[in-house]
Design an enzyme around this catalytic site. Structure first.
Site, mmCIF file in Angstrom:
data_model
loop_
_atom_site.group_PDB
_atom_site.id
_atom_site.type_symbol
_atom_site.label_atom_id
_atom_site.label_comp_id
_atom_site.label_asym_id
_atom_site.label_seq_id
_atom_site.Cartn_x
_atom_site.Cartn_y
_atom_site.Cartn_z
ATOM 1 N N GLU A 147 41.119 53.684 26.143
ATOM 2 C CA GLU A 147 40.665 52.377 26.617
ATOM 3 C C GLU A 147 41.755 51.341 26.334
ATOM 4 O O GLU A 147 42.498 51.454 25.362
ATOM 5 C CB GLU A 147 39.389 52.029 25.845
ATOM 6 C CG GLU A 147 38.747 50.706 26.168
ATOM 7 C CD GLU A 147 37.538 50.438 25.268
ATOM 8 O OE1 GLU A 147 36.618 49.759 25.719
ATOM 9 O OE2 GLU A 147 37.538 50.902 24.103
ATOM 10 N N LYS A 157 33.421 49.032 32.794
ATOM 11 C CA LYS A 157 32.565 49.324 31.643
ATOM 12 C C LYS A 157 31.238 48.565 31.715
ATOM 13 O O LYS A 157 31.220 47.342 31.841
ATOM 14 C CB LYS A 157 33.311 48.955 30.363
ATOM 15 C CG LYS A 157 32.611 49.349 29.077
ATOM 16 C CD LYS A 157 33.487 48.974 27.898
ATOM 17 C CE LYS A 157 32.861 49.330 26.578
ATOM 18 N NZ LYS A 157 33.710 48.870 25.449
ATOM 19 N N CYS A 196 34.122 54.197 25.613
ATOM 20 C CA CYS A 196 33.900 53.701 24.256
ATOM 21 C C CYS A 196 32.418 53.476 23.935
ATOM 22 O O CYS A 196 31.670 54.432 23.743
ATOM 23 C CB CYS A 196 34.730 52.433 24.051
ATOM 24 S SG CYS A 196 35.042 52.055 22.295
#
Length: 276
Positions: A42, A118, A157
């Site tokens: 990321e 995300k 994540c």
């Protein structure tokens, strides 16, 4: 039937030129061992411990993604990597325009296969990612990338803490889930990282590749978990490249013994707005 994957557990700077040099080095490492796929963490385009925001953002035709595409084409290696994109113009509580935490997939010809924005922002453990970033739409099509005989699906994540995110990419055909991360260090955080990666692998009977960022304030500890929950690779905290071979036949054998995906009776449906 195998797909060779290089895990790039790299340190990322708050310096665009340094990160472009890191990308070139990572592709070189992957090409030397004839990998089919390189995975970077990321925020691979730029990271600051105090937060990543609009000052780090660049469009999909900017220098970072352009470099990914060029190296992928030149080396014949597909790549999944985190970046930061400009936002829609929304303003956070600090008065700054918010950006988008994204992951791109690029195939071995250099074509942009897709973008994942995300969905779950890291508003936990004393952090507020949503102050600087806006979430991606929960109902956007999942990002998947076909490499050889396997389909790789992408989450990012903090998404790892939400099993629906992983199940949704599996429903889109993923045999392996890639989790680029800058997993913030702290009490029990490394334990959570390992446990959640194993859980997502077992419940979905998929390979899970968690690729962590190395450096101050993040855990590193990139980990490969097989569809049976066995940890096949686990790195430490330092920058490192490691390469693994994934076997499509071995995955199919696990799914035959443990048909939990076929036996389930619930579907994942995205919500328009998060629950209160």
């Amino acid at each position: 039937m195998t797909v060779r994957v290089t895990v790039g557990q790299v340190a990322v700077a708050d310096d665009r030129a340094a990160n472009l040099a890191m990308v070139a080095d990572a592709f070189g490492a992957a090409a030397r061992v004839r990998s089919d796929l390189l995975i970077l963490p990321e925020y691979a385009s730029g990271y600051h411990r105090q937060g990543v925001g609009s000052e780090h953002a660049e469009p999909l035709d900017g220098p970072f993604v352009t470099a990914l595409r060029r190296h992928a084409r030149e080396h014949g290696v597909a790549v999944v990597a985190g970046t930061t994109l400009p936002g829609s113009g929304s303003v956070g509580p600090t008065g700054r325009q918010r950006a988008v935490n994204a992951v791109v997939g690029v195939d071995a010809t250099g074509a942009l296969a897709g973008v994942y924005r995300k969905v779950h922002l890291y508003d936990a453990f004393g952090f507020r990612e949503s102050d600087l970033l806006e979430p991606g739409p929960a109902d956007a099509p999942p990002l998947t990338l076909r490499v050889g005989d396997l389909t790789f699906g992408v989450i990012t994540c903090y998404d790892l803490r939400f099993p629906e995110s992983a199940r949704r990419v599996v429903d889109a055909g993923a045999d392996a889930i890639v989790v680029p991360a800058a997993w913030v260090a702290g009490p029990l955080k490394a334990e959570h990282w390992r446990t959640l990666l194993q859980a997502r692998a077992i419940e979905n009977t998929v390979v899970v590749l968690g690729v962590g960022m190395a450096g101050t304030g993040v855990t590193g500890r990139s980990t490969l978990v097989g569809p049976d929950g066995v940890v096949g690779l686990e790195l430490g905290e330092a920058p490192e490249y490691r390469t693994v071979d994934l076997d499509a036949e071995a995955l199919a054998a696990v799914r035959e013994r443990n048909p939990s995906l076929a036996n389930r009776r619930y579907a994942v449906v995205p919500r328009d707005t998060p629950p209160r």
